[in-house]
Enzyme design. Structure first.
Site, short mmCIF file in Angstrom:
data_model
loop_
_atom_site.label_atom_id
_atom_site.label_comp_id
_atom_site.label_asym_id
_atom_site.label_seq_id
_atom_site.Cartn_x
_atom_site.Cartn_y
_atom_site.Cartn_z
N ARG A 1 13.34 -12.50 -6.88
CA ARG A 1 12.08 -12.58 -7.66
C ARG A 1 10.90 -13.07 -6.83
NH1 ARG A 1 15.64 -14.82 -11.62
NH2 ARG A 1 16.32 -13.16 -13.01
N LYS B 1 -1.12 -4.66 -1.61
CA LYS B 1 -0.49 -3.49 -2.25
C LYS B 1 0.80 -3.18 -1.51
CE LYS B 1 -4.23 -0.83 -4.34
NZ LYS B 1 -4.99 0.43 -4.29
N GLU C 1 -9.23 5.34 8.00
CA GLU C 1 -9.40 4.20 7.08
C GLU C 1 -10.55 3.29 7.54
OE1 GLU C 1 -7.93 4.23 4.24
OE2 GLU C 1 -5.81 4.77 4.38
N LYS D 1 -12.81 -5.16 3.24
CA LYS D 1 -11.66 -5.14 2.33
C LYS D 1 -11.51 -6.49 1.63
CE LYS D 1 -7.16 -3.47 1.34
NZ LYS D 1 -6.06 -2.59 1.63
N GLU E 1 -7.01 -4.07 -8.89
CA GLU E 1 -7.66 -2.77 -9.11
C GLU E 1 -7.91 -2.47 -10.58
OE1 GLU E 1 -6.58 0.29 -6.21
OE2 GLU E 1 -6.92 1.79 -7.75
N ARG F 1 -11.90 -2.22 -6.88
CA ARG F 1 -10.98 -1.95 -5.76
C ARG F 1 -10.69 -0.46 -5.59
NH1 ARG F 1 -5.65 -5.27 -3.64
NH2 ARG F 1 -5.10 -3.75 -2.04
N ASN G 1 -10.07 3.72 -2.30
CA ASN G 1 -9.29 4.96 -2.31
C ASN G 1 -10.17 6.18 -2.08
OD1 ASN G 1 -6.70 3.82 -2.83
ND2 ASN G 1 -7.40 3.41 -4.90
N HIS H 1 -8.62 9.41 -0.97
CA HIS H 1 -7.17 9.31 -1.16
C HIS H 1 -6.65 10.23 -2.27
CE1 HIS H 1 -7.78 5.91 1.43
NE2 HIS H 1 -6.52 5.54 1.39
N HIS I 1 -3.72 12.15 -0.99
CA HIS I 1 -2.34 11.99 -1.48
C HIS I 1 -1.77 13.33 -1.91
CE1 HIS I 1 -2.68 7.38 -2.49
NE2 HIS I 1 -2.57 7.62 -1.20
N HIS J 1 -0.95 9.96 6.94
CA HIS J 1 -1.74 9.45 5.82
C HIS J 1 -3.25 9.54 6.12
CE1 HIS J 1 -2.79 6.96 2.39
NE2 HIS J 1 -3.51 6.19 3.19
P1 NAD Z 1 3.51 4.34 10.02
O1 NAD Z 1 3.89 3.02 9.53
O2 NAD Z 1 4.42 5.47 9.74
O3 NAD Z 1 3.25 4.24 11.60
C1 NAD Z 1 2.89 5.40 12.29
C2 NAD Z 1 3.85 5.69 13.45
O4 NAD Z 1 3.53 4.86 14.55
C3 NAD Z 1 5.31 5.44 13.13
O5 NAD Z 1 6.10 6.39 13.80
C4 NAD Z 1 5.53 4.05 13.73
O6 NAD Z 1 6.87 3.79 14.03
C5 NAD Z 1 4.69 4.13 14.97
N1 NAD Z 1 4.18 2.87 15.48
C6 NAD Z 1 3.72 1.83 14.77
N2 NAD Z 1 3.19 0.91 15.58
C7 NAD Z 1 3.33 1.38 16.84
C8 NAD Z 1 2.96 0.88 18.11
N3 NAD Z 1 2.27 -0.24 18.24
N4 NAD Z 1 3.28 1.61 19.20
C9 NAD Z 1 3.93 2.80 19.07
N5 NAD Z 1 4.28 3.34 17.89
C10 NAD Z 1 3.98 2.62 16.79
O7 NAD Z 1 2.08 4.78 9.46
P2 NAD Z 1 0.70 4.00 9.21
O8 NAD Z 1 -0.34 4.99 9.47
O9 NAD Z 1 0.66 2.70 9.90
O10 NAD Z 1 0.76 3.67 7.66
C11 NAD Z 1 0.77 4.68 6.69
C12 NAD Z 1 1.34 4.12 5.43
O11 NAD Z 1 0.50 3.06 4.97
C13 NAD Z 1 1.43 5.11 4.31
O12 NAD Z 1 2.70 5.02 3.73
C14 NAD Z 1 0.36 4.67 3.34
O13 NAD Z 1 0.67 4.98 2.01
C15 NAD Z 1 0.32 3.20 3.57
N6 NAD Z 1 -0.94 2.56 3.20
C16 NAD Z 1 -0.87 1.46 2.42
C17 NAD Z 1 -2.03 0.80 2.09
C18 NAD Z 1 -1.96 -0.48 1.28
O14 NAD Z 1 -2.99 -0.97 0.86
N7 NAD Z 1 -0.79 -1.05 1.11
C19 NAD Z 1 -3.27 1.25 2.55
C20 NAD Z 1 -3.30 2.38 3.35
C21 NAD Z 1 -2.12 3.03 3.69
N1 GLY Z 2 -5.82 0.98 0.47
C1 GLY Z 2 -6.43 0.80 -0.79
C2 GLY Z 2 -6.31 -0.58 -1.32
O1 GLY Z 2 -5.79 -1.46 -0.69
O2 GLY Z 2 -6.73 -0.82 -2.42
#
Ligand code: NAD
Ligand code: GLY
Length: 363
Positions: free
Chosen positions: A120, A142, A184, A226, A236, A240, A244, A247, A251, A264
């Site tokens: 939890r 998030k 982003e 942010k 949100e 907030r 997006n 997005h 998406h 992404h």
């Molecule tokens: P990811 O986590 O898949 O990383 C991209 C690639 O780079 C992967 O293959 C990873 O293993 C590699 N990698 C990471 N760091 C590295 C480094 N320093 N050196 C070499 N390789 C490295 O993708 P991302 O773009 O970081 O994140 C995308 C995800 O984030 C999506 O799932 C998206 O939905 C999510 N997201 C979430 C929020 C939120 O607010 N929580 C906001 C935006 C995006």
């Molecule tokens: N990436 C959008 C949010 O954090 O609200």
């Protein structure tokens, strides 16, 4: 070292930004001592940075476990999430265990969700290793996994205790991933800060060359914007949603083409052009603004056109996918639009206009 504060009463925390944070060991000083921690990483990032993080943490925790997940957006699933729970339970981790997310947004979102639900709720720390994760996903709480029918559909709001952005780790990031993160970064300009958009226009080359000062500024300003948004609307209920921007279309691209095929940030990039074009057709911004944004996105090495998802009825397929967006209400899609440069608004738009935009913006 730069620091940006997320202000959310008892859930407040700092984001630390600097080079070499993992090689030093002061970044984690503010964390209380505890008997156990678990580093959650993946098969690509783990071999590069687990040892450094382990060295930085070993004074603090008696037992330091590591779980390595498969790498990729297509693994942001229940099955992978369960690997984290399996590791926690089989190692006898109790509710004082601290989770460390070492990786990009995929690892960060899954670790956060695991932390929100394990016993939890246990504490977690974000150590984002992609640009995208440093400027967006590690900040604001998030957390989520994907469902085959929709992106990030299962998750929770759950804030980390600390975010540590080491700029040096970005040097091993593949250029395509770096550009994905720039999407982003770019989004913060049109929605909130045109001075930042101008700065990006003047600094795209240094950023692409990983100039430390340029990177530090881009990460700090993104996190500040942010923080300003999340501080007013953590869950949100209104404001907030502007984060997006791009997005809703993005998406649909990611889900429609298959998770992991478009990154992404690539979906968000093409999605921002579509959303700006829709804003323009609704009379909210001038065509020159759309062109300016398109040029900046292109200079960051990102796509400015969406893919065709269905040769028979492409716009219909986009609309179908967008109706499961979390901002949709009773099946009505709500778009984040630019309401004059530097200001965003969330509102519905007529299907006919959305179809026109999709037809004009896909190739
Ligand atoms: P990811 O986590 O898949 O990383 C991209 C690639 O780079 C992967 O293959 C990873 O293993 C590699 N990698 C990471 N760091 C590295 C480094 N320093 N050196 C070499 N390789 C490295 O993708 P991302 O773009 O970081 O994140 C995308 C995800 O984030 C999506 O799932 C998206 O939905 C999510 N997201 C979430 C929020 C939120 O607010 N929580 C906001 C935006 C995006
Ligand atoms: N990436 C959008 C949010 O954090 O609200």
């Amino acid at each position: 070292m730069e620091s940006v504060q997320i202000s959310l009463d008892e859930r407040s925390y700092p984001i630390l930004i600097d080079a070499s944070l993992l090689r030093g060991n002061s970044a984690f000083d503010s964390l209380p001592k505890s008997h156990a921690a678990m580093i959650v990483t993946n098969s690509a990032v783990g071999p590069l940075y687990t040892d450094a993080l382990r060295s930085a943490l070993e004074q603090k925790y008696d037992r330091l476990h590591v779980v390595v997940l498969p790498d990729g957006e297509e693994y942001k699933t229940w099955e992978t999430l369960n690997l984290i729970f399996d590791a926690l339970l089989s190692n006898g981790c109790d509710r004082k265990t601290v989770l460390f997310a070492l990786g990009g947004g995929v690892v960060g979102d899954m670790t956060g969700f695991a932390a929100a639900s394990y016993m939890r709720g246990v504490q977690f720390v974000q150590v984002p290793t992609t640009l995208l994760a440093q400027v967006d996903s590690s900040v604001g709480g998030k957390t989520a996994i994907n469902h085959p029918l929709g992106k990030n559909m299962i998750g929770a709001f759950y804030q980390p205790r600390l975010v540590v952005c080491d700029l040096e780790v970005l040097d091993t990031l593949p250029p395509r991933e770096f550009s994905s993160g720039l999407a982003e970064v770019i989004k913060y300009g049109p929605i909130a800060d045109m001075a930042f958009m101008e700065w990006l226009e003047g600094n795209m080359e240094p950023l692409l060359a990983h100039d430390r000062d340029a990177l530090a500024h881009a990460v700090r300003r993104s996190c500040e914007i942010k923080a300003w948004v999340v501080g007013q609307d953590e869950k949100e209920s209104g404001l907030r949603a502007i984060l997006n921007f791009g997005h809703t279309f993005g998406h649909a691209i990611e889900a429609g083409i298959g998770y992991g095929v478009w990154l992404h940030g690539e979906g968000v990039a093409a999605g921002m052009v579509m959303a700006a074009e829709l804003s323009c057709r609704l009379g909210l911004v001038e065509p020159a603004f759309v062109e300016r944004l398109r040029t900046l996105i292109e200079r960051a090495g990102l796509p400015v056109k969406g893919p065709v998802l269905d040769a028979a009825d492409n716009a219909g397929r986009y609309l179908e996918l967008m109706r499961v967006d979390k901002k949709s209400e009773a099946g009505e899609i709500r778009f984040v639009l630019i309401d004059g440069p530097g200001k965003a608004v969330t509102r519905p738009a007529p299907d006919t206009l959305v179809r026109e935009v999709i037809d004009a913006c896909c190739a």
